[in-house]
Scaffold this motif. Structure first.
Motif, mmCIF file in Angstrom:
data_model
loop_
_atom_site.group_PDB
_atom_site.id
_atom_site.type_symbol
_atom_site.label_atom_id
_atom_site.label_comp_id
_atom_site.label_asym_id
_atom_site.label_seq_id
_atom_site.Cartn_x
_atom_site.Cartn_y
_atom_site.Cartn_z
ATOM 1 N N PRO A 1 30.471 39.672 -1.318
ATOM 2 C CA PRO A 1 29.326 39.751 -2.230
ATOM 3 C C PRO A 1 28.162 38.915 -1.706
ATOM 4 C CG PRO A 1 31.322 39.060 -3.382
ATOM 5 C CD PRO A 1 31.617 39.036 -1.918
ATOM 6 N N ARG A 2 26.973 39.353 -2.049
ATOM 7 C CA ARG A 2 25.772 38.607 -1.643
ATOM 8 C C ARG A 2 25.773 37.240 -2.324
ATOM 9 N NH1 ARG A 2 21.268 39.266 0.995
ATOM 10 N NH2 ARG A 2 19.501 38.000 0.397
ATOM 11 N N TRP A 3 25.476 36.192 -1.555
ATOM 12 C CA TRP A 3 25.488 34.851 -2.130
ATOM 13 C C TRP A 3 24.093 34.256 -2.247
ATOM 14 C CZ3 TRP A 3 27.221 36.021 2.709
ATOM 15 C CH2 TRP A 3 26.597 35.398 3.784
ATOM 16 N N LEU A 4 23.104 34.860 -1.600
ATOM 17 C CA LEU A 4 21.731 34.386 -1.735
ATOM 18 C C LEU A 4 20.973 35.308 -2.679
ATOM 19 C CD1 LEU A 4 20.861 33.529 1.972
ATOM 20 C CD2 LEU A 4 21.429 31.947 0.134
ATOM 21 N N PRO A 5 19.931 34.807 -3.335
ATOM 22 C CA PRO A 5 19.129 35.693 -4.186
ATOM 23 C C PRO A 5 18.585 36.866 -3.377
ATOM 24 C CG PRO A 5 18.511 33.399 -4.533
ATOM 25 C CD PRO A 5 19.451 33.434 -3.353
ATOM 26 N N ALA B 1 27.979 31.563 -8.195
ATOM 27 C CA ALA B 1 27.422 32.295 -9.337
ATOM 28 C C ALA B 1 26.643 33.526 -8.880
ATOM 29 C CB ALA B 1 26.524 31.379 -10.165
ATOM 30 N N ASN B 2 26.002 33.450 -7.715
ATOM 31 C CA ASN B 2 25.252 34.598 -7.198
ATOM 32 C C ASN B 2 26.178 35.735 -6.760
ATOM 33 O OD1 ASN B 2 22.898 33.182 -7.579
ATOM 34 N ND2 ASN B 2 22.666 32.602 -5.437
ATOM 35 N N GLN B 3 27.462 35.448 -6.595
ATOM 36 C CA GLN B 3 28.401 36.459 -6.117
ATOM 37 C C GLN B 3 29.054 37.259 -7.246
ATOM 38 O OE1 GLN B 3 30.785 34.997 -2.631
ATOM 39 N NE2 GLN B 3 29.772 33.079 -3.161
ATOM 40 N N ILE B 4 28.819 36.843 -8.487
ATOM 41 C CA ILE B 4 29.442 37.531 -9.616
ATOM 42 C C ILE B 4 28.937 38.965 -9.782
ATOM 43 C CG2 ILE B 4 29.706 37.509 -12.129
ATOM 44 C CD1 ILE B 4 29.914 34.444 -11.922
ATOM 45 N N PRO B 5 27.616 39.246 -9.737
ATOM 46 C CA PRO B 5 27.180 40.640 -9.918
ATOM 47 C C PRO B 5 27.769 41.592 -8.874
ATOM 48 C CG PRO B 5 25.314 39.157 -10.146
ATOM 49 C CD PRO B 5 26.468 38.336 -9.644
ATOM 50 N N VAL C 1 42.640 42.635 -3.932
ATOM 51 C CA VAL C 1 42.904 41.199 -3.826
ATOM 52 C C VAL C 1 41.578 40.452 -3.836
ATOM 53 C CG1 VAL C 1 43.856 39.412 -2.312
ATOM 54 C CG2 VAL C 1 45.023 41.618 -2.524
ATOM 55 N N LEU C 2 41.537 39.307 -4.518
ATOM 56 C CA LEU C 2 40.380 38.419 -4.515
ATOM 57 C C LEU C 2 40.770 37.102 -3.881
ATOM 58 C CD1 LEU C 2 39.215 40.407 -6.675
ATOM 59 C CD2 LEU C 2 38.218 38.415 -7.725
ATOM 60 N N GLY C 3 39.779 36.437 -3.311
ATOM 61 C CA GLY C 3 40.038 35.121 -2.744
ATOM 62 C C GLY C 3 38.775 34.532 -2.167
ATOM 63 N N GLY C 4 38.939 33.427 -1.478
ATOM 64 C CA GLY C 4 37.820 32.751 -0.838
ATOM 65 C C GLY C 4 37.714 31.321 -1.316
ATOM 66 N N GLY C 5 37.181 30.471 -0.455
ATOM 67 C CA GLY C 5 37.093 29.048 -0.754
ATOM 68 C C GLY C 5 36.280 28.706 -1.981
ATOM 69 N N PHE C 6 35.317 29.555 -2.345
ATOM 70 C CA PHE C 6 34.483 29.265 -3.501
ATOM 71 C C PHE C 6 34.921 30.039 -4.740
ATOM 72 C CE2 PHE C 6 32.020 27.887 0.061
ATOM 73 C CZ PHE C 6 31.523 26.668 -0.370
ATOM 74 N N PHE C 7 35.991 30.816 -4.624
ATOM 75 C CA PHE C 7 36.467 31.586 -5.774
ATOM 76 C C PHE C 7 36.811 30.695 -6.970
ATOM 77 C CE2 PHE C 7 39.858 33.432 -8.294
ATOM 78 C CZ PHE C 7 39.212 34.565 -8.761
ATOM 79 N N PRO C 8 37.461 29.534 -6.770
ATOM 80 C CA PRO C 8 37.809 28.707 -7.945
ATOM 81 C C PRO C 8 36.598 28.202 -8.725
ATOM 82 C CG PRO C 8 39.074 28.017 -6.027
ATOM 83 C CD PRO C 8 38.041 28.996 -5.541
ATOM 84 N N LEU C 9 35.409 28.280 -8.134
ATOM 85 C CA LEU C 9 34.222 27.746 -8.796
ATOM 86 C C LEU C 9 33.499 28.761 -9.673
ATOM 87 C CD1 LEU C 9 32.728 25.715 -5.827
ATOM 88 C CD2 LEU C 9 34.217 24.910 -7.664
ATOM 89 N N ILE C 10 33.874 30.040 -9.613
ATOM 90 C CA ILE C 10 33.141 31.020 -10.409
ATOM 91 C C ILE C 10 33.735 31.138 -11.807
ATOM 92 C CG2 ILE C 10 32.478 32.344 -8.369
ATOM 93 C CD1 ILE C 10 34.330 34.568 -9.393
ATOM 94 N N ASP C 11 32.899 31.519 -12.736
ATOM 95 C CA ASP C 11 33.336 31.788 -14.106
ATOM 96 C C ASP C 11 33.849 33.220 -14.125
ATOM 97 O OD1 ASP C 11 33.735 32.025 -16.791
ATOM 98 O OD2 ASP C 11 31.604 32.071 -17.306
ATOM 99 N N VAL C 12 35.148 33.373 -14.207
ATOM 100 C CA VAL C 12 35.767 34.701 -14.077
ATOM 101 C C VAL C 12 35.936 35.407 -15.425
ATOM 102 C CG1 VAL C 12 36.961 34.116 -11.950
ATOM 103 C CG2 VAL C 12 38.105 33.745 -14.130
ATOM 104 N N GLU C 13 35.456 34.781 -16.492
ATOM 105 C CA GLU C 13 35.667 35.322 -17.834
ATOM 106 C C GLU C 13 35.260 36.794 -17.939
ATOM 107 O OE1 GLU C 13 37.419 34.840 -21.180
ATOM 108 O OE2 GLU C 13 37.427 33.220 -19.739
#
Length: 193
Positions: free
Chosen positions: A38-42, A103-107, A125-137
C-alpha cells in the motif's frame, strides 16, 4: 521478480506490461503470489521510492521458488483494472505494510482486501514491520485474511504460504496469528537462526 505499479496513461500500460515480461523469473517452481505494497506517502508526493524494507521478504519468497508479482499502489487507494487481472492469475495474495506512516496505508489495504473479497479461496496474508501500529478496527480482518505474519517476514512468510497452499493450518507455522473462534490466536515465534 515481476514488478508492477498501476499505470497512469494508456501508453504507460504498454511499457509496464513489456517490462513485466522481461522481469519475470525463469524457472519458478512454485505457486504464484501477488505481494501488494500500500502507498505510505500522501498522494501528492511523487514519485514514491521503492519499498526497500520489502526486499528481504521478496528475496526469501524468490529463494523458496514462488513466482511473484509486486503491486505497488500508485497514488489514490483505488484499485485499477490491472489489480484484478494480476490477482486472477495467482494462488495467494499478501499485503505487506513494511514502510513508515502506517495510517496512510489503511485506504490501500482496505481497497485491496475489498477486491479480494471475504470468503476468498486463495490464501490472503497480512504482515510487515509497521502492521502492529495500524488501527485494524475497520478492516474486518477475521473474515478477510487467512493469517497475519507476526514474526520476521523473510522467515515466516515462505513457510506460511507453503503450509496454506498445501491445505495445512496456519497454526502449524511459528510466528503467525490466525482467526479462529472469533479471535486471532498466535503461534510462538520461530526459533532464532
Amino acid at each position: 521478480l515481476l514488478y508492477f505499479r498501476e499505470a497512469e496513461t494508456r501508453e504507460e500500460v504498454g511499457r509496464l506490461d513489456e517490462a513485466m515480461r522481461i522481469l519475470e523469473p525463469l524457472g519458478a517452481r512454485r505457486a504464484g503470489v501477488v505481494v501488494f505494497q500500500p502507498r505510505w506517502l500522501p498522494g501528492d508526493h511523487r514519485p514514491q521510492r521503492f519499498p526497500f524494507r520489502l526486499v528481504p521478504v521478496l528475496g526469501a519468497l524468490r529463494q523458496a521458488g514462488f513466482r511473484m508479482t509486486l503491486i505497488e499502489e500508485a497514488h489514490d487507494g483505488l484499485p485499477g483494472p490491472t489489480w484484478l487481472s494480476r490477482l486472477s492469475a495467482v494462488d495467494a495474495a499478501v499485503v505487506w505494510l513494511g514502510e513508515m506512516y502506517p495510517a496512510n496505508q489503511i485506504p490501500g489495504t482496505r481497497a485491496f482486501l475489498d477486491l479480494v473479497g471475504p470468503g476468498e479461496r486463495r490464501p490472503v496474508v497480512l504482515g510487515g514491520g509497521f502492521f502492529p501500529l495500524i488501527d485494524v478496527e475497520g478492516l474486518a480482518l477475521g473474515e478477510r485474511v487467512s493469517a497475519v505474519v507476526t514474526g520476521p517476514g523473510e522467515v515466516v512468510l515462505p513457510a506460511l504460504l507453503s503450509a496454506l497452499l498445501a491445505g495445512r493450518s496456519a497454526r502449524d507455522v511459528p510466528g503467525v496469528a490466525s482467526w479462529e473462534g472469533g479471535r486471532f490466536l498466535s503461534t510462538p515465534p520461530p526459533p532464532r537462526r
